[in-house]
Design a protein around this motif. Structure first.
Motif, mmCIF file in Angstrom:
data_model
loop_
_atom_site.group_PDB
_atom_site.id
_atom_site.type_symbol
_atom_site.label_atom_id
_atom_site.label_comp_id
_atom_site.label_asym_id
_atom_site.label_seq_id
_atom_site.Cartn_x
_atom_site.Cartn_y
_atom_site.Cartn_z
ATOM 1 N N VAL A 173 -1.705 -1.652 5.247
ATOM 2 C CA VAL A 173 -0.882 -0.980 4.228
ATOM 3 C C VAL A 173 -0.943 0.536 4.417
ATOM 4 O O VAL A 173 0.068 1.234 4.322
ATOM 5 N N GLY A 174 -2.136 1.045 4.705
ATOM 6 C CA GLY A 174 -2.279 2.484 4.951
ATOM 7 C C GLY A 174 -1.498 2.937 6.167
ATOM 8 O O GLY A 174 -0.877 4.000 6.169
ATOM 9 N N TYR A 175 -1.491 2.130 7.227
ATOM 10 C CA TYR A 175 -0.745 2.464 8.441
ATOM 11 C C TYR A 175 0.756 2.479 8.176
ATOM 12 O O TYR A 175 1.450 3.395 8.602
ATOM 13 N N VAL A 176 1.242 1.458 7.482
ATOM 14 C CA VAL A 176 2.677 1.402 7.186
ATOM 15 C C VAL A 176 3.088 2.584 6.318
ATOM 16 O O VAL A 176 4.119 3.218 6.554
ATOM 17 N N HIS A 225 5.690 5.604 7.412
ATOM 18 C CA HIS A 225 6.893 5.767 6.595
ATOM 19 C C HIS A 225 6.492 6.500 5.315
ATOM 20 O O HIS A 225 6.284 5.870 4.278
ATOM 21 N N PRO A 226 6.386 7.820 5.382
ATOM 22 C CA PRO A 226 5.863 8.588 4.243
ATOM 23 C C PRO A 226 6.685 8.477 2.969
ATOM 24 O O PRO A 226 6.183 8.750 1.891
ATOM 25 N N ALA A 227 7.915 8.042 3.075
ATOM 26 C CA ALA A 227 8.734 7.919 1.872
ATOM 27 C C ALA A 227 8.253 6.767 0.989
ATOM 28 O O ALA A 227 8.582 6.713 -0.194
ATOM 29 N N LEU A 228 7.480 5.835 1.558
ATOM 30 C CA LEU A 228 7.035 4.685 0.782
ATOM 31 C C LEU A 228 5.984 5.089 -0.250
ATOM 32 O O LEU A 228 6.101 4.779 -1.418
ATOM 33 N N ALA A 229 4.905 5.720 0.204
ATOM 34 C CA ALA A 229 3.837 6.129 -0.718
ATOM 35 C C ALA A 229 2.784 6.883 0.074
ATOM 36 O O ALA A 229 2.788 6.884 1.296
ATOM 37 N N ALA A 230 1.874 7.512 -0.631
ATOM 38 C CA ALA A 230 0.754 8.173 0.033
ATOM 39 C C ALA A 230 -0.156 7.097 0.628
ATOM 40 O O ALA A 230 -0.434 6.093 -0.028
ATOM 41 N N ALA A 285 -1.757 3.732 -1.361
ATOM 42 C CA ALA A 285 -1.260 2.398 -1.025
ATOM 43 C C ALA A 285 -2.398 1.486 -0.580
ATOM 44 O O ALA A 285 -2.469 0.324 -0.994
ATOM 45 N N ALA A 286 -3.297 1.996 0.241
ATOM 46 C CA ALA A 286 -4.432 1.193 0.695
ATOM 47 C C ALA A 286 -5.354 0.860 -0.476
ATOM 48 O O ALA A 286 -5.855 -0.258 -0.586
ATOM 49 N N GLY A 287 -5.568 1.807 -1.362
ATOM 50 C CA GLY A 287 -6.399 1.556 -2.536
ATOM 51 C C GLY A 287 -5.790 0.512 -3.456
ATOM 52 O O GLY A 287 -6.499 -0.318 -4.027
#
Length: 57
Positions: free
Chosen positions: A23-26, A30-35, A39-41
């Motif tokens: 999730v952190g890699y994605v 794609h920075p528009a998705l989330a920090a 996202a990983a947390g």
């Protein structure tokens, strides 16, 4: 704790880390998705909540 329970716990920890990393890699690619860290947390919190619900039974 039996060896089976320890093996399941280890597998659960590894899957959680893999999910958080994915999730952190994605989110990083794609920075528009989330920090990425948020996202990983969130992914880790979701897995912990599900396991806690199952474990409470």
């Amino acid at each position: 704790m039996s060896s089976l329970a320890l093996a399941v716990l280890l597998l659960l920890v590894l899957v959680t880390l893999l999910l958080a990393g994915g999730v952190g890699y994605v989110a990083h690619r794609h920075p528009a998705l989330a920090a990425p860290l948020a996202a990983a947390g969130t992914a880790v919190a979701l897995v912990v909540a599900c396991v806690g619900t199952i474990g409470a039974r």
